[in-house]
Design a protein around this motif. Structure first.
Motif, PDB file in Angstrom:
ATOM      1  N   PHE A   1     -49.617 -44.922   5.672  1.00 63.35           N
ATOM      2  CA  PHE A   1     -48.571 -45.896   5.982  1.00 63.35           C
ATOM      3  C   PHE A   1     -47.261 -45.133   6.128  1.00 63.35           C
ATOM      4  N   VAL A   2     -46.374 -45.655   6.930  1.00 59.93           N
ATOM      5  CA  VAL A   2     -45.069 -45.044   7.154  1.00 59.93           C
ATOM      6  C   VAL A   2     -44.021 -46.153   7.102  1.00 59.93           C
ATOM      7  N   GLY A   3     -43.070 -46.015   6.224  1.00 57.43           N
ATOM      8  CA  GLY A   3     -41.982 -46.985   6.173  1.00 57.43           C
ATOM      9  C   GLY A   3     -41.717 -47.554   4.803  1.00 57.43           C
ATOM     10  N   LEU A  51     -51.176 -42.566  20.277  1.00 62.17           N
ATOM     11  CA  LEU A  51     -52.503 -43.090  19.964  1.00 62.17           C
ATOM     12  C   LEU A  51     -52.440 -44.612  19.873  1.00 62.17           C
ATOM     13  N   PRO A  52     -53.547 -45.292  20.137  1.00 61.77           N
ATOM     14  CA  PRO A  52     -53.560 -46.760  20.028  1.00 61.77           C
ATOM     15  C   PRO A  52     -53.710 -47.200  18.574  1.00 61.77           C
ATOM     16  N   MET A  53     -52.742 -46.792  17.751  1.00 58.50           N
ATOM     17  CA  MET A  53     -52.800 -47.069  16.318  1.00 58.50           C
ATOM     18  C   MET A  53     -51.419 -47.431  15.808  1.00 58.50           C
ATOM     19  N   ASP A  54     -51.378 -48.182  14.724  1.00 58.27           N
ATOM     20  CA  ASP A  54     -50.112 -48.579  14.115  1.00 58.27           C
ATOM     21  C   ASP A  54     -50.062 -48.048  12.700  1.00 58.27           C
ATOM     22  N   PHE A  55     -49.135 -47.124  12.456  1.00 56.75           N
ATOM     23  CA  PHE A  55     -49.018 -46.522  11.129  1.00 56.75           C
ATOM     24  C   PHE A  55     -47.790 -47.043  10.367  1.00 56.75           C
ATOM     25  N   SER A  56     -47.203 -48.109  10.865  1.00 60.07           N
ATOM     26  CA  SER A  56     -45.914 -48.537  10.322  1.00 60.07           C
ATOM     27  C   SER A  56     -46.009 -49.114   8.915  1.00 60.07           C
ATOM     28  N   GLY A  57     -47.188 -49.511   8.515  1.00 69.75           N
ATOM     29  CA  GLY A  57     -47.296 -50.142   7.203  1.00 69.75           C
ATOM     30  C   GLY A  57     -46.806 -51.566   7.194  1.00 69.75           C
ATOM     31  N   ALA A  66     -43.724 -42.812   2.745  1.00 70.93           N
ATOM     32  CA  ALA A  66     -44.866 -42.526   3.618  1.00 70.93           C
ATOM     33  C   ALA A  66     -45.896 -41.737   2.831  1.00 70.93           C
ATOM     34  N   VAL A  67     -47.157 -41.937   3.167  1.00 76.65           N
ATOM     35  CA  VAL A  67     -48.253 -41.185   2.565  1.00 76.65           C
ATOM     36  C   VAL A  67     -49.194 -40.723   3.674  1.00 76.65           C
ATOM     37  N   PHE A  68     -49.570 -39.453   3.604  1.00 77.22           N
ATOM     38  CA  PHE A  68     -50.526 -38.868   4.537  1.00 77.22           C
ATOM     39  C   PHE A  68     -51.668 -38.258   3.726  1.00 77.22           C
ATOM     40  N   THR A  69     -52.892 -38.515   4.133  1.00 79.01           N
ATOM     41  CA  THR A  69     -54.023 -37.808   3.539  1.00 79.01           C
ATOM     42  C   THR A  69     -54.904 -37.303   4.664  1.00 79.01           C
ATOM     43  N   ASP A  70     -55.431 -36.090   4.477  1.00 79.97           N
ATOM     44  CA  ASP A  70     -56.270 -35.470   5.494  1.00 79.97           C
ATOM     45  C   ASP A  70     -55.545 -35.390   6.836  1.00 79.97           C
ATOM     46  N   GLY A  71     -54.211 -35.306   6.775  1.00 75.74           N
ATOM     47  CA  GLY A  71     -53.401 -35.204   7.974  1.00 75.74           C
ATOM     48  C   GLY A  71     -53.206 -36.505   8.728  1.00 75.74           C
ATOM     49  N   VAL A  72     -53.622 -37.632   8.134  1.00 72.90           N
ATOM     50  CA  VAL A  72     -53.521 -38.939   8.783  1.00 72.90           C
ATOM     51  C   VAL A  72     -52.463 -39.782   8.075  1.00 72.90           C
ATOM     52  N   ASN A 103     -45.645 -50.828  -3.475  1.00 70.08           N
ATOM     53  CA  ASN A 103     -45.493 -50.745  -4.927  1.00 70.08           C
ATOM     54  C   ASN A 103     -44.139 -50.223  -5.389  1.00 70.08           C
ATOM     55  N   THR A 104     -43.263 -49.842  -4.472  1.00 66.70           N
ATOM     56  CA  THR A 104     -41.942 -49.353  -4.883  1.00 66.70           C
ATOM     57  C   THR A 104     -40.858 -50.104  -4.127  1.00 66.70           C
ATOM     58  N   PRO A 105     -39.634 -50.095  -4.665  1.00 66.34           N
ATOM     59  CA  PRO A 105     -38.524 -50.628  -3.872  1.00 66.34           C
ATOM     60  C   PRO A 105     -38.370 -49.841  -2.573  1.00 66.34           C
ATOM     61  N   ALA A 106     -37.611 -50.366  -1.676  1.00 66.80           N
ATOM     62  CA  ALA A 106     -37.390 -49.702  -0.388  1.00 66.80           C
ATOM     63  C   ALA A 106     -36.617 -48.407  -0.586  1.00 66.80           C
ATOM     64  N   SER A 107     -36.872 -47.458   0.320  1.00 64.83           N
ATOM     65  CA  SER A 107     -36.106 -46.213   0.318  1.00 64.83           C
ATOM     66  C   SER A 107     -34.723 -46.453   0.925  1.00 64.83           C
ATOM     67  N   ILE A 108     -33.787 -45.561   0.601  1.00 65.75           N
ATOM     68  CA  ILE A 108     -32.468 -45.648   1.209  1.00 65.75           C
ATOM     69  C   ILE A 108     -32.544 -45.310   2.690  1.00 65.75           C
ATOM     70  N   ARG A 109     -33.323 -44.283   3.000  1.00 70.08           N
ATOM     71  CA  ARG A 109     -33.428 -43.794   4.373  1.00 70.08           C
ATOM     72  C   ARG A 109     -34.574 -44.483   5.115  1.00 70.08           C
TER      73      ARG A 109
END
Length: 398
Positions: free
Chosen positions: A368-370, A389-395, A359-365, A374-380
């Motif tokens: 993407f989350v999940g 909010l009417p937003m999708d941050f799932s990536g 996950a990456v957050f900038t300016d508190g936003v 550019n990298t392999p998947a995380s274990i967790r």
């Protein structure tokens, strides 16, 4: 927007003086870190977005202090569009220009170099590719520029000055302008090492010392390192920040880190990529250098992370790079990659593996989350646990 991140496995602060923070959660609000450590039930329930970190490691967003910005999210050197947004998917939340030297047909007269710096700064004032913070506009020092010119630029908000690509007879000729720029409160940066583009000249330790540069750019070579004796001179005869780059000599990068550790000044070590250049576009470049320092140089992973975050922030006067209340809310969640030899991010880094960016957050936003593209998947399984909010941050679109 108020965002809570809960169930953290570890918090790496980016601050060498206190590299870890106790607790398992943090709260971001209004672009700042509002709370760090342990959140109350009320703080979590009052968040617009709650991200379950699933035991991953929180680190400050990486700061790449040597990016060859031009205009927009495009590099003419490699003819690539969208590279800055791609760097964000490698955990880099802030890019600092190494001067707009790659602009085709760049001007070299005093009026032209001033206009180039001002235009670049203005173009990125409100433009944030992928959510990344971009500090653009570094005046390229050329013959004919005066202290009055630098004062005019400083008054207009330009705070970076670059030596190394000007048409001076010798690198010593940069010194008066470099000292004048630093006296005006500008961060002065100087190409160090062999010539990197046709028409430029090699710059060695004696030139950096004479110019009293704030930062010795790619001290390990961009891409060719300076003569061997220069490293000890810069370490012992100056307080210059020594920036090592992925697109440079790995042996001398490790040497620089070791020398600074020996004199008890690890805060002078900065990590950057020196891209895009002939070495290409490197979205994971910062993480590669972090893993090199940890796995080959024996550096604790949290110290290597600080060299790419808090150390850069201190030298460049940024409010990001450290996870602490009141700081800019730029945050990355990392984990060991699925299928790797280790099951935790810091031990994987010490082993030499690039971590998974979850996950990456900038300016508190949340950008993407999940999963990063550019990298392999995380274990967790990092996920958005609640979103009001009417937003999708799932990536999922990545």
């Amino acid at each position: 927007m108020r965002v809570a991140v809960v169930n953290l496995g570890r918090i790496v602060t980016g601050d060498l003086a206190s590299p870890f923070a106790a607790g398992d959660s943090l709260l971001m609000e209004g672009g700042r870190i509002a709370a760090l450590g342990t959140l109350t039930a009320e703080q979590v329930s009052g968040a617009d977005v709650v991200v379950d970190a699933a035991g991953t490691v929180a680190i400050p967003g990486l700061i790449d202090s040597h990016v060859h910005i031009t205009f927009g999210d495009y590099t003419p050197r490699q003819k690539v569009v969208g590279y800055l947004e791609s760097y964000l998917h490698g955990g880099t939340t802030t890019a600092i220009t190494a001067s707009e030297v790659h602009v085709p047909g760049r001007p070299k007269d005093p009026a032209g170099v001033k206009a180039l710096a001002l235009a670049a700064q203005a173009c990125f004032r409100d433009y944030r590719p992928g959510g990344m913070r971009v500090h653009a506009g570094s005046v390229i020092l050329e013959p004919g520029l005066t202290e009055a010119d630098l004062a005019e630029l400083r008054a207009a908000g330009i705070w970076l000055a670059k030596a190394g690509f000007g048409a001076f007879a010798t690198p010593y000729d940069y010194a008066p302008l470099m000292r004048a720029a630093r006296g005006l409160g500008m961060v002065t940066t100087m190409h160090t090492g062999g010539s990197s583009i046709p028409g430029s000249s090699g710059i060695w330790a004696e030139h950096v010392l004479a110019a009293e540069a704030t930062v010795s750019f790619h001290v390990n070579g961009g891409p060719v390192a300076m003569p061997e004796e220069g490293f000890e001179r810069l370490v012992k005869e100056s307080s210059v920040a020594m920036q090592i780059c992925t697109a440079g000599n790995l042996r001398t990068a490790l040497k620089t880190a070791r020398l600074l550790d020996e004199v008890g000044q690890p805060e002078r070590l900065l990590i950057a990529t020196d891209t895009p250049t002939g070495s290409g576009v490197m979205p994971l470049g910062i993480f590669y250098t972090i893993t090199h320092l940890a796995s080959l140089g024996g550096m604790p992973p949290e110290q290597a992370i600080a060299a790419a975050t808090g150390n850069n922030a201190r030298v460049y006067g940024l409010d990001s790079g450290i996870l602490a209340p009141g700081k800019d809310a730029d945050l990355v969640l990392i984990d060991a990659c699925a299928g790797g030899a280790h099951d935790e991010a810091l031990t994987a880094i010490a082993h030499g593996d690039v971590p998974a960016v979850a996950a990456v957050f900038t300016d508190g936003v949340p950008r993407f989350v999940g999963r990063s593209r550019n990298t392999p998947a995380s274990i967790r399984n990092v996920r958005v646990a609640e979103c009001r909010l009417p937003m999708d941050f799932s990536g999922s679109a990545h």
